[in-house]
Motif scaffolding. Structure first.
Motif, PDB file in Angstrom:
ATOM      1  N   ASN A 170      71.385  49.420  29.295  1.00  0.00           N
ATOM      2  CA  ASN A 170      70.525  49.342  30.481  1.00  0.00           C
ATOM      3  C   ASN A 170      70.669  50.567  31.382  1.00  0.00           C
ATOM      4  O   ASN A 170      69.815  50.827  32.212  1.00  0.00           O
ATOM      5  N   HIS A 171      71.782  51.254  31.271  1.00  0.00           N
ATOM      6  CA  HIS A 171      72.016  52.432  32.110  1.00  0.00           C
ATOM      7  C   HIS A 171      72.365  53.616  31.221  1.00  0.00           C
ATOM      8  O   HIS A 171      73.511  54.061  31.193  1.00  0.00           O
ATOM      9  N   PRO A 172      71.386  54.127  30.486  1.00  0.00           N
ATOM     10  CA  PRO A 172      71.706  55.226  29.572  1.00  0.00           C
ATOM     11  C   PRO A 172      71.967  56.506  30.356  1.00  0.00           C
ATOM     12  O   PRO A 172      71.635  56.596  31.533  1.00  0.00           O
ATOM     13  N   GLY A 173      72.585  57.474  29.702  1.00  0.00           N
ATOM     14  CA  GLY A 173      72.737  58.786  30.341  1.00  0.00           C
ATOM     15  C   GLY A 173      74.161  59.287  30.413  1.00  0.00           C
ATOM     16  O   GLY A 173      74.385  60.443  30.750  1.00  0.00           O
ATOM     17  N   ALA A 174      75.153  58.428  30.098  1.00  0.00           N
ATOM     18  CA  ALA A 174      76.534  58.912  30.159  1.00  0.00           C
ATOM     19  C   ALA A 174      76.774  59.894  29.018  1.00  0.00           C
ATOM     20  O   ALA A 174      76.456  59.611  27.869  1.00  0.00           O
ATOM     21  N   LYS A 175      77.312  61.073  29.363  1.00  0.00           N
ATOM     22  CA  LYS A 175      77.562  62.085  28.328  1.00  0.00           C
ATOM     23  C   LYS A 175      78.984  61.948  27.783  1.00  0.00           C
ATOM     24  O   LYS A 175      79.265  62.283  26.645  1.00  0.00           O
ATOM     25  N   VAL A 176      79.890  61.503  28.667  1.00  0.00           N
ATOM     26  CA  VAL A 176      81.298  61.380  28.287  1.00  0.00           C
ATOM     27  C   VAL A 176      81.783  60.002  28.721  1.00  0.00           C
ATOM     28  O   VAL A 176      81.476  59.565  29.828  1.00  0.00           O
ATOM     29  N   ILE A 177      82.491  59.322  27.844  1.00  0.00           N
ATOM     30  CA  ILE A 177      83.052  58.021  28.224  1.00  0.00           C
ATOM     31  C   ILE A 177      84.563  58.056  28.012  1.00  0.00           C
ATOM     32  O   ILE A 177      85.046  58.255  26.898  1.00  0.00           O
ATOM     33  N   CYS A 178      85.309  57.897  29.122  1.00  0.00           N
ATOM     34  CA  CYS A 178      86.773  57.812  29.031  1.00  0.00           C
ATOM     35  C   CYS A 178      87.133  56.347  28.977  1.00  0.00           C
ATOM     36  O   CYS A 178      86.755  55.582  29.852  1.00  0.00           O
ATOM     37  N   ARG A 179      87.884  55.968  27.972  1.00  0.00           N
ATOM     38  CA  ARG A 179      88.202  54.540  27.848  1.00  0.00           C
ATOM     39  C   ARG A 179      89.576  54.370  27.225  1.00  0.00           C
ATOM     40  O   ARG A 179      90.257  55.344  26.909  1.00  0.00           O
ATOM     41  N   ASP A 180      89.957  53.095  27.058  1.00  0.00           N
ATOM     42  CA  ASP A 180      91.295  52.803  26.549  1.00  0.00           C
ATOM     43  C   ASP A 180      91.414  53.250  25.102  1.00  0.00           C
ATOM     44  O   ASP A 180      90.483  53.770  24.509  1.00  0.00           O
ATOM     45  N   ARG A 181      92.620  53.021  24.563  1.00  0.00           N
ATOM     46  CA  ARG A 181      92.896  53.514  23.238  1.00  0.00           C
ATOM     47  C   ARG A 181      92.446  52.525  22.180  1.00  0.00           C
ATOM     48  O   ARG A 181      93.104  51.525  21.961  1.00  0.00           O
ATOM     49  N   ASP A 182      91.326  52.805  21.528  1.00  0.00           N
ATOM     50  CA  ASP A 182      90.921  52.049  20.356  1.00  0.00           C
ATOM     51  C   ASP A 182      90.944  50.541  20.580  1.00  0.00           C
ATOM     52  O   ASP A 182      91.302  49.780  19.701  1.00  0.00           O
ATOM     53  N   GLY A 183      90.563  50.106  21.784  1.00  0.00           N
ATOM     54  CA  GLY A 183      90.531  48.675  22.044  1.00  0.00           C
ATOM     55  C   GLY A 183      89.096  48.202  22.144  1.00  0.00           C
ATOM     56  O   GLY A 183      88.200  48.758  21.517  1.00  0.00           O
ATOM     57  N   VAL A 184      88.902  47.176  22.959  1.00  0.00           N
ATOM     58  CA  VAL A 184      87.578  46.577  23.132  1.00  0.00           C
ATOM     59  C   VAL A 184      86.569  47.613  23.615  1.00  0.00           C
ATOM     60  O   VAL A 184      85.466  47.728  23.086  1.00  0.00           O
ATOM     61  N   TYR A 185      86.975  48.401  24.630  1.00  0.00           N
ATOM     62  CA  TYR A 185      86.018  49.325  25.236  1.00  0.00           C
ATOM     63  C   TYR A 185      85.679  50.477  24.303  1.00  0.00           C
ATOM     64  O   TYR A 185      84.588  51.031  24.370  1.00  0.00           O
ATOM     65  N   ALA A 186      86.625  50.838  23.441  1.00  0.00           N
ATOM     66  CA  ALA A 186      86.345  51.919  22.503  1.00  0.00           C
ATOM     67  C   ALA A 186      85.193  51.519  21.592  1.00  0.00           C
ATOM     68  O   ALA A 186      84.238  52.279  21.403  1.00  0.00           O
ATOM     69  N   SER A 187      85.265  50.299  21.053  1.00  0.00           N
ATOM     70  CA  SER A 187      84.210  49.882  20.128  1.00  0.00           C
ATOM     71  C   SER A 187      82.897  49.701  20.884  1.00  0.00           C
ATOM     72  O   SER A 187      81.828  50.060  20.386  1.00  0.00           O
ATOM     73  N   ALA A 188      82.978  49.183  22.123  1.00  0.00           N
ATOM     74  CA  ALA A 188      81.757  48.989  22.909  1.00  0.00           C
ATOM     75  C   ALA A 188      81.109  50.328  23.223  1.00  0.00           C
ATOM     76  O   ALA A 188      79.892  50.476  23.139  1.00  0.00           O
ATOM     77  N   ALA A 189      81.940  51.324  23.574  1.00  0.00           N
ATOM     78  CA  ALA A 189      81.390  52.629  23.928  1.00  0.00           C
ATOM     79  C   ALA A 189      80.707  53.258  22.722  1.00  0.00           C
ATOM     80  O   ALA A 189      79.654  53.875  22.841  1.00  0.00           O
ATOM     81  N   ARG A 190      81.309  53.068  21.540  1.00  0.00           N
ATOM     82  CA  ARG A 190      80.695  53.634  20.331  1.00  0.00           C
ATOM     83  C   ARG A 190      79.345  52.987  20.058  1.00  0.00           C
ATOM     84  O   ARG A 190      78.389  53.645  19.664  1.00  0.00           O
ATOM     85  N   ARG A 191      79.263  51.656  20.310  1.00  0.00           N
ATOM     86  CA  ARG A 191      78.003  50.966  20.030  1.00  0.00           C
ATOM     87  C   ARG A 191      76.972  51.222  21.123  1.00  0.00           C
ATOM     88  O   ARG A 191      75.800  51.458  20.850  1.00  0.00           O
ATOM     89  N   GLY A 192      77.416  51.159  22.401  1.00  0.00           N
ATOM     90  CA  GLY A 192      76.473  51.230  23.517  1.00  0.00           C
ATOM     91  C   GLY A 192      76.001  52.642  23.812  1.00  0.00           C
ATOM     92  O   GLY A 192      74.897  52.830  24.318  1.00  0.00           O
ATOM     93  N   ALA A 193      76.834  53.640  23.529  1.00  0.00           N
ATOM     94  CA  ALA A 193      76.445  55.024  23.817  1.00  0.00           C
ATOM     95  C   ALA A 193      76.913  55.902  22.674  1.00  0.00           C
ATOM     96  O   ALA A 193      77.849  56.683  22.813  1.00  0.00           O
ATOM     97  N   PRO A 194      76.259  55.754  21.511  1.00  0.00           N
ATOM     98  CA  PRO A 194      76.739  56.450  20.306  1.00  0.00           C
ATOM     99  C   PRO A 194      76.729  57.968  20.451  1.00  0.00           C
ATOM    100  O   PRO A 194      77.478  58.649  19.756  1.00  0.00           O
ATOM    101  N   ASP A 195      75.888  58.499  21.355  1.00  0.00           N
ATOM    102  CA  ASP A 195      75.797  59.955  21.465  1.00  0.00           C
ATOM    103  C   ASP A 195      76.830  60.540  22.420  1.00  0.00           C
ATOM    104  O   ASP A 195      77.042  61.744  22.444  1.00  0.00           O
ATOM    105  N   ALA A 196      77.439  59.666  23.234  1.00  0.00           N
ATOM    106  CA  ALA A 196      78.378  60.181  24.237  1.00  0.00           C
ATOM    107  C   ALA A 196      79.679  60.609  23.566  1.00  0.00           C
ATOM    108  O   ALA A 196      80.065  60.083  22.524  1.00  0.00           O
ATOM    109  N   LEU A 197      80.330  61.586  24.201  1.00  0.00           N
ATOM    110  CA  LEU A 197      81.633  62.030  23.705  1.00  0.00           C
ATOM    111  C   LEU A 197      82.676  60.987  24.108  1.00  0.00           C
ATOM    112  O   LEU A 197      82.787  60.618  25.277  1.00  0.00           O
TER     113      LEU A 197
END
Ligand SMILES: [Zn+2]
Length: 500
Positions: free
Chosen positions: A174-201
């Motif tokens: 719903n809020h596209p546009g993030a270029k970089v996502i800093c998140r925890d180590r290979d946990g829930v947010y890592a997988s979510a970030a990969r799915r929700g913003a596949p193009d972000a670093l």
């Protein structure tokens, strides 16, 4: 304080058709709460008029004039009072806000303040370029939510009540546009970030990397310490630990001899059934002293721990010291034991002796001086220059016994340098070192890094980190505390986002 206000215009525009009308129909008073005047509650009595609308095609027959600069239609407060109350509600919350309002002479109930905060319009959310994601506790240890932070501007972007990956994926789409996502180590947010913003670093957060390393070191410390403890215990068993310092029996001095004479004399008189007063007169001592002698079974019991020379207990001290080292520290039990061996002194003497040992704290055996696993893990992680002398000595002693510790510390320090100085390109070397010489716990840690390699590498190379999330989580915590844990999520979110 009441202020009477009326409009000067001769008429007003019909709100439906817009036609001007001066045809007076009736009038009434609106009472509007306003900012206090000279510390007193102020109410504006606004006299408003009703006009007729004569336009034939207009369905409105009459209308009431409005004073939009003062207040909205139907409002009971002026605009400026409402905006002040909204600020108070946002900053202080319900109950404290309400108390503050009473002091300001604008009494407002807790529920009114909260209703006003809830009714505030949402601020539009602009997606930051660098987004930090982490969890925060809604109810410590029980309920968690997700906090989204602008990692460059260091402010909170949004709070999600649902900590799941799906909720974050939805937010990201719903809020596209993030270029970089800093998140925890290979946990829930890592997988979510990969799915929700596949193009972000994807950037693995440095704080989490260090935290994971600390966990691995703690597991390592548990294993190493268990082995060391076993080793030290075995040595103590063969060496025999040094006994607590024993007071040496000394030949009775003059004082001792006189005390012994007096003790004998008084006890003999007691045997003749003389009263304490009678004995006191006979031996020319006060009654208190006589009573002290009378109560002591042997003369030696009369001397304090400092003035002590020899006591009836001296012969049993080696036995007591051995039992003390074995862990028996209870005076009553030890008294029974020495009595069975022939001790005829008082229990108080035994107790006094043990108190001395307790206060002097005989050095505990070496294995009990090992640090806990958590402490050891942090000793390995801290910069050598940050360790105090005691910690350095402890580490040195441990190194001598466990070469594995030396290696683990070198590897940990190297990894921290990579993190601090963002030398991601040396990560391959580090992993190779760990696999050739590192302890199994660190090998496990580095295998874990490889599962999330690109993000870890980015975390050790890029300048971004969600480190600022920590500070913002604390902001949420403060707001939550003000709400006394009764915060409903929607209200908490609104207060955090709008007060920012
Ligand atoms: Zn009209």
């Amino acid at each position: 304080m009441h202020l009477t206000v009326r409009c000067e215009a001769a008429g007003a525009n019909c709100p439906h058709c817009g036609a001007w009308s001066e045809a007076f129909h009736s009038s009434y008073e609106r009472n509007l709460g306003d900012l206090p005047i000279a510390g007193r509650r102020a109410i504006i009595d606004l006299r408003v008029r009703r006009f007729r609308c004569y336009q034939p095609e207009c369905p409105r027959k009459t209308f009431v004039e409005q004073a939009p600069i003062f207040a909205e239609r139907y409002a009971h407060r002026t605009r400026r009072l409402r905006s002040l109350l909204e600020d108070i509600g946002l900053a202080l919350g319900g109950r404290p806000g309400s108390r503050h309002c009473t002091r300001l002479a604008i009494p407002t109930s807790r529920t009114t303040l909260l209703r006003m905060v809830r009714a505030l319009p949402e601020r539009s959310i602009s997606t930051p370029t660098v987004l930090g994601v982490d969890e925060f506790a809604l109810r410590r240890g029980r309920r968690y939510g997700t906090i989204l932070v602008d990692a460059e501007a260091h402010h909170i972007v949004d709070l999600l009540e649902d900590p799941s990956a799906d909720a974050l994926v939805e937010w990201l789409s719903n809020h596209p546009g993030a270029k970089v996502i800093c998140r925890d180590r290979d946990g829930v947010y890592a997988s979510a970030a990969r799915r929700g913003a596949p193009d972000a670093l994807q950037v693995a957060d440095r704080w989490h990397l260090v935290h994971n390393l600390a966990d691995a070191l703690e597991r390592f410390a548990v294993r190493v310490l268990a082995a060391l403890r076993k080793e030290l215990k075995a040595e103590e068993f063969t060496d025999g630990a040094p006994p607590p310092e024993l007071p040496l029996p000394v030949a009775p001095g003059r004082l001792i001899a006189r005390n012994a004479e007096r003790h004998d004399e008084i006890h003999e008189l007691m045997a003749h059934r003389l009263t304490v007063s009678a004995i006191a007169r006979r031996v020319r001592l006060d009654r208190k002293t006589v009573r002290r002698f009378a109560n002591a079974e042997v003369a030696a019991d009369l001397l304090g721990p400092r003035g002590r020379r020899a006591t009836a207990l001296d012969a049993y001290l080696p036995y007591l010291a051995r039992r003390w080292r074995e862990g028996q520290h209870v005076a009553a039990f030890l008294f029974d034991e020495v009595r069975q061996q022939g001790y005829r002194g008082s229990k108080r003497t035994v107790r006094r002796q043990l108190t001395g040992w307790r206060v002097a704290e005989p050095p505990p055996p070496a294995h009990a001086m090992l640090p806990g696993p958590r402490t050891l893990a942090w000793l390995l992680l801290r910069r050598p220059s940050d360790l105090d002398e005691k910690e350095q000595i402890l580490l040195k002693q441990l190194y001598e016994r466990s070469p594995e510790l030396v290696c683990a510390r070198q590897l940990a320090q190297h990894f921290l340098r990579l993190v601090r100085e963002r030398r991601g390109r040396e990560l391959d070397d580090w992993v190779a070192d760990v696999h050739s010489a590192g302890p199994p716990e660190l090998r496990g840690f580095s295998r874990n890094l490889q599962h999330d390699w690109a993000a870890v590498h980015a975390g050790l190379t890029e300048r971004w980190s969600s480190g600022c999330v920590e500070g913002n989580v604390n902001k949420v915590k403060v707001t939550k505390r003000q709400m006394f844990g009764r915060a409903r999520f929607d209200l908490l979110r609104k207060r955090v986002l709008l007060a920012n």
